[in-house]
Design an enzyme around this catalytic site. Structure first.
Site, mmCIF file in Angstrom:
data_model
loop_
_atom_site.group_PDB
_atom_site.id
_atom_site.type_symbol
_atom_site.label_atom_id
_atom_site.label_comp_id
_atom_site.label_asym_id
_atom_site.label_seq_id
_atom_site.Cartn_x
_atom_site.Cartn_y
_atom_site.Cartn_z
ATOM 1 N N HIS A 1 152.304 31.874 58.082
ATOM 2 C CA HIS A 1 152.002 30.727 58.944
ATOM 3 C C HIS A 1 150.679 30.955 59.690
ATOM 4 O O HIS A 1 150.471 32.033 60.264
ATOM 5 C CB HIS A 1 153.155 30.571 59.940
ATOM 6 N N PHE B 1 158.082 15.805 48.568
ATOM 7 C CA PHE B 1 159.004 14.743 49.002
ATOM 8 C C PHE B 1 158.247 13.751 49.869
ATOM 9 O O PHE B 1 157.533 14.159 50.794
ATOM 10 C CB PHE B 1 160.159 15.333 49.822
ATOM 11 N N ILE C 1 159.560 10.532 51.839
ATOM 12 C CA ILE C 1 160.654 9.650 52.221
ATOM 13 C C ILE C 1 160.186 8.819 53.417
ATOM 14 O O ILE C 1 159.497 9.335 54.296
ATOM 15 C CB ILE C 1 161.907 10.474 52.638
ATOM 16 N N GLU D 1 162.603 25.881 57.771
ATOM 17 C CA GLU D 1 161.676 27.015 57.946
ATOM 18 C C GLU D 1 162.414 28.254 58.474
ATOM 19 O O GLU D 1 162.113 29.378 58.076
ATOM 20 C CB GLU D 1 160.556 26.607 58.901
ATOM 21 N N ASP E 1 155.054 20.578 51.356
ATOM 22 C CA ASP E 1 155.181 19.404 52.223
ATOM 23 C C ASP E 1 154.198 18.345 51.746
ATOM 24 O O ASP E 1 153.221 18.667 51.043
ATOM 25 C CB ASP E 1 154.801 19.778 53.669
ATOM 26 N N ALA E 2 154.396 17.104 52.210
ATOM 27 C CA ALA E 2 153.513 16.014 51.766
ATOM 28 C C ALA E 2 152.283 15.829 52.656
ATOM 29 O O ALA E 2 151.241 15.355 52.187
ATOM 30 C CB ALA E 2 154.292 14.712 51.723
ATOM 31 N N ASP E 3 152.384 16.228 53.926
ATOM 32 C CA ASP E 3 151.272 15.967 54.846
ATOM 33 C C ASP E 3 150.224 17.073 54.754
ATOM 34 O O ASP E 3 149.843 17.686 55.762
ATOM 35 C CB ASP E 3 151.792 15.801 56.284
ATOM 36 N N THR F 1 158.732 32.504 66.110
ATOM 37 C CA THR F 1 159.730 31.519 66.552
ATOM 38 C C THR F 1 160.930 31.496 65.590
ATOM 39 O O THR F 1 161.331 30.450 65.093
ATOM 40 C CB THR F 1 159.093 30.116 66.670
HETATM 41 N N1 UDP Z 1 159.585 14.343 55.025
HETATM 42 C C1 UDP Z 1 159.596 13.045 54.537
HETATM 43 N N2 UDP Z 1 159.982 12.026 55.356
HETATM 44 C C2 UDP Z 1 160.350 12.221 56.656
HETATM 45 C C3 UDP Z 1 160.317 13.549 57.151
HETATM 46 C C4 UDP Z 1 159.911 14.583 56.319
HETATM 47 O O1 UDP Z 1 159.270 12.812 53.380
HETATM 48 O O2 UDP Z 1 160.676 11.246 57.353
HETATM 49 C C5 UDP Z 1 159.198 15.450 54.116
HETATM 50 C C6 UDP Z 1 157.674 15.451 53.864
HETATM 51 O O3 UDP Z 1 157.427 16.026 52.623
HETATM 52 C C7 UDP Z 1 157.197 16.373 54.979
HETATM 53 C C8 UDP Z 1 158.291 17.426 54.973
HETATM 54 O O4 UDP Z 1 159.505 16.694 54.719
HETATM 55 O O5 UDP Z 1 155.913 16.881 54.747
HETATM 56 C C9 UDP Z 1 158.421 18.248 56.254
HETATM 57 O O6 UDP Z 1 158.461 17.403 57.382
HETATM 58 P P1 UDP Z 1 157.306 17.470 58.455
HETATM 59 O O7 UDP Z 1 155.992 17.468 57.783
HETATM 60 O O8 UDP Z 1 157.548 16.376 59.443
HETATM 61 O O9 UDP Z 1 157.599 18.865 59.138
HETATM 62 P P2 UDP Z 1 156.597 19.727 60.017
HETATM 63 O O10 UDP Z 1 155.861 20.593 59.053
HETATM 64 O O11 UDP Z 1 155.688 18.792 60.760
HETATM 65 O O12 UDP Z 1 157.519 20.501 60.906
#
Ligand code: UDP
Length: 344
Positions: free
Chosen positions: A225, A113, A115, A295, A203-205, A237
Site C-alpha cells: 500500500h 467490478f 456496480i 483488504e 479495483d475500477a477506480d 491499519t
Molecule cells: N465497487 C463498485 N461499486 C460500488 C462500490 C465498489 O463497483 O458501489 C467496486 C469497484 O470496483 C471499486 C471496488 O469495488 O473500485 C472497491 O471499492 P472502493 O474503490 O470504493 O474502495 P476503496 O479502495 O476506496 O476503499
C-alpha cells in the site's frame, strides 16, 4: 576356494543390483530429462521443447550480464525475508521476462467490478489498460457489472478480448467490495480455470499511467500500500479485534497490502478468495465486519500464506502521497473520487 569367491561375488552383485533397483524404481525421471525452466510460475506446466527453444529469440538474446556483486537498487528492499522478489523499477529485465512468458503462451485474465455508480470509471480503466497492461500478451478482461449496457464497447488489440459478466449488485457498498471475493472464487471454478493461467484482480477506480507487464506475475502476489511503506507495524491499519477472523496482533505483520490489486495463478487466486470469503462469512455470523473489509482479510491471508512476489507501491500509487524519490514510476494510479457521489 575359487568357487567360494565366485558364490560370494555373485551374492554381492545380486545384493547391489536389488539395492539400486529398490532405491531408483520410484524416482521421477521426467524431472531429470525435462528442460529446467518448465514449471516455475508457468501456470500451465508445459514443457518447452528444445526445438521451440532454438526458435526463440531468448536462445541468442544478448543483454548485460547480471552482476552478483552489484545490487540493482540500493535504496529499497528488493526481496523479502522469505525470499520473494519485490518488484521496483530497475530490478528486472523485461525482454527476458517477455520471452519466457511468450514461450509459455501465458494467458492472463484481469477481473474488474463496476456496480452502480462505479461505471463512470470503466472507460478510462479499459482504454488505459489497452495501452499499458500486458502489452503483447494474451489478455482476457472479465468485467462484472449490474448493467451490461453501461459497459463501453472499446476496440481491443490483437490477442485480447473481453467478457461482460452480469451480476446483481448488493445494496451496501461494503458488501459490493467484499462479495467480489466470493464472485471471483466461483467464476474461477465455473469458467476461468479453463480460460486463463493467471488472474489479476483490480479495483475500477484506477488508471494505468505506465507499463505493467509480466514482471508482476508469480504464484501469488500482492501490492504494498502506498500509504504505509515506511511505517511501523503498529501504524498498519490491520483489524485489531481478536474476535474477528481478520485479526492481526500488533507484533505481527510484514507489510500493509492494498486491497485494490492482487493476483496469481488461477489456482492460487482461488485459494486466496476462498479464504477471504470464508473469513468474512465467519465474521458476518458474529455480526461484525473487519475494519477495512476485504483488504483486512487479504492482509490476514498474506500474513500466513506469504505472497511469492510483492509489487512495490509503484503499482498502486495514490497522488495523495506525493512523489517520494524511491517511487520512480507511477504505473497505476487511483482516480480521485467523490465518495458521496459514487457510493450510495
Ligand atoms: N465497487 C463498485 N461499486 C460500488 C462500490 C465498489 O463497483 O458501489 C467496486 C469497484 O470496483 C471499486 C471496488 O469495488 O473500485 C472497491 O471499492 P472502493 O474503490 O470504493 O474502495 P476503496 O479502495 O476506496 O476503499
Amino acid at each position: 576356494m575359487a568357487g567360494k569367491y565366485l558364490v560370494f561375488t555373485c551374492l554381492f552383485l545380486a545384493f547391489l543390483l536389488s539395492f539400486t533397483w529398490y532405491h531408483l524404481k520410484d524416482r521421477d525421471w521426467g524431472r531429470y530429462t525435462a528442460f529446467p525452466c518448465q514449471t516455475e510460475n508457468t501456470g500451465s506446466n508445459s514443457i518447452i521443447s528444445h526445438e521451440r527453444l532454438k526458435d526463440s529469440p531468448l536462445h541468442r538474446m544478448l543483454y548485460e550480464k547480471p552482476d552478483l556483486l552489484k545490487l540493482p537498487r540500493t535504496d529499497v528492499m528488493i526481496a523479502t525475508p522469505w525470499q520473494a522478489p519485490i518488484v521496483w523499477d530497475g530490478t528486472y529485465n523485461l525482454d527476458i521476462l517477455n520471452e519466457l512468458f511468450h514461450l509459455r503462451g501465458a494467458r492472463i485474465g484481469l477481473s474488474v467490478f463496476v456496480i452502480r455508480k462505479y461505471k463512470v470509471f470503466i472507460n478510462d480503466f479499459l482504454q488505459s489498460a489497452e495501452e499499458f497492461f500486458m502489452a503483447g500478451h494474451k489478455v482476457h478482461y472479465y468485467v462484472f457489472t449490474d448493467d451490461v449496457s453501461g459497459i463501453p464497447n472499446i476496440t481491443l488489440k490483437e490477442g485480447r478480448n473481453m467478457e461482460v459478466v452480469k451480476i446483481s449488485g448488493y445494496k451496501r457498498w461494503q458488501d459490493i467490495t467484499m462479495r467480489r471475493m466470493q464472485l471471483i472464487r466461483d467464476y474461477i471454478s465455473q469458467k476461468l480455470i479453463n480460460e486463463v493461467d493467471y488472474l489479476v484482480c483490480l479495483d475500477a477506480d484506477l488508471k494505468f499511467m505506465d507499463h505493467i507487464g509480466v514482471e508482476i506475475l508469480g504464484d501469488v502476489f500482492g501490492v504494498i500500500h502506498p500509504g504505509f511503506f515506511g511505517e511501523s507495524r503498529t501504524a498498519f491499519t490491520h483489524e485489531r479485534r481478536n474476535y474477528s477472523a481478520g485479526y492481526i496482533p500488533e507484533d505481527e505483520g510484514d507489510f500493509y497490502y492494498t486491497g485494490c490489486f492482487f493476483g496469481g495463478t488461477v489456482e492460487e487466486v482461488y485459494k486466496l478468495t476462498n479464504f477471504c470469503h470464508n473469513a468474512m462469512m465467519e465474521d458476518k455470523a458474529k455480526n461484525i465486519e473487519a475494519l477495512w473489509h476485504d483488504e483486512s482479510y487479504l492482509n490476514k491471508y498474506f500474513l500466513y500464506h506469504k505472497p511469492t512476489k510483492l509489487l512495490s507501491p509503484e503499482y498502486a500509487w495514490n497522488d495523495y502521497y506525493g512523489s517520494p524519490v524511491v517511487v520512480k514510476r507511477k504505473r497505476l494510479v487511483h482516480v480521485p473520487k467523490d465518495y458521496n457521489a459514487v457510493r450510495d
